[in-house]
Write a protein that holds these residues in place. Structure first.
Motif: not given
Ligand SMILES: C[S@@+](CC[C@H](N)C(=O)[O-])C[C@H]1O[C@@H](n2cnc3c(N)ncnc32)[C@H](O)[C@@H]1O
Length: 253
Positions: A187-198
């Motif tokens: 499982i891979l999650l590409e997250v963009e949270d308030h402009g920050k990438k994880y």
């Protein structure tokens, strides 16, 4: 398992679940198959358990167990925010002892796959059997039940968008050992949270128990009667288990 340490992102990534509809179905199954009036519910590998939140809203006593403290803390906070009470315990579902007894146990979202050996499955069934009141039901949302090609998920990806948050989810399963029924889940999650990438990546070994292996383990546990495999939408009883069935067991009287 790193994704489970990110309860909010996990919950949003898998937010296609419809808990009210699921609990309506559970109540139907209880009415038809439980030998007792279910008042207390146990969710094992509960994660953010939208199901327990719905059950607590309907007035049932709820307990969630998980190995991941972040998940449990998240669930408690969500319950508190909604003025609900949900008890939580950090417990390994492959081997646990519970002082409390429950009327209904569940394991959702294919979590049963993390039980990766016959020995652990037997130990799990005995642990659940001991904490269920006689006549109570154990419902397993079972994703992988046969090892044939058409029962394998093909790689999937989907996008979840909220106001300041975007999550791209990648999900895939690769065969690891065909004979043992072992697979690797990624499982891979590409997250963009308030402009920050994880980026969060998780790989786990999962096991498919063939229907025969599964039925043998139930028999060997001496704890349950097997009630059947059910279609998750219609609750129709299935002759052969399909992907995403509800497997239903009843604690022996
Ligand atoms: C696929 S998620 C399911 C979460 C939730 N039940 C749902 O339906 O979304 C699996 C959960 O099981 C937990 N878990 C994995 N192995 C476990 C174990 N051996 N004992 C207890 N919890 C475990 C993980 O931390 C995670 O929260």
């Amino acid at each position: 398992m790193s994704i489970y340490r990110e309860p909010l992102y996990y919950e949003l990534a898998f937010s296609f679940v419809k808990p009210a509809k699921q609990i309506d179905l559970f109540e139907k199954l209880i009415k038809k198959y439980s030998a007792l009036k279910a008042k207390s519910f146990l969710d094992m590998g509960c994660g953010p358990s939208p199901q327990l939140l719905e059950l607590a809203k309907r007035g049932y006593a709820c307990t969630g167990t998980d190995l991941c403290p972040d998940m449990l803390a998240y669930l408690v906070k969500k319950a508190k925010d909604k003025n609900l009470t949900i008890k939580t315990k950090k417990t390994d579902f492959t081997d646990f002892i519970s002082k409390e007894k429950y009327d209904f146990a569940m394991m959702m979202m294919g979590t049963i796959g993390y039980i990766d050996s016959g020995k652990k499955l037997l130990s799990h069934l005995k642990s659940v059997g001991k904490c269920l009141n006689p006549g109570g039901l154990y419902l397993i949302e079972n994703f992988r039940t046969t090892r044939s090609r058409e029962h394998l998920f093909s790689p999937q990806t989907w996008l979840v968008k909220r106001k300041y948050l975007t999550i791209r989810v990648f999900y895939k399963i690769d065969i690891k050992d065909r004979l043992q029924g072992l697979e690797t889940e990624t499982i891979l999650l590409e997250v963009e949270d308030h402009g920050k990438k994880y980026l969060f990546k998780q790989q786990a070994s999962i096991k498919i128990f063939s229907p025969l292996e599964f039925l043998e383990a139930i028999k060997e546990s001496k704890m349950f009667d097997f009630l059947g495999w059910f279609n998750r939408e219609t609750l129709r009883s299935l002759e052969k288990p399909k992907i995403g069935n509800y497997t239903l067991l009843r604690r022996k009287l």
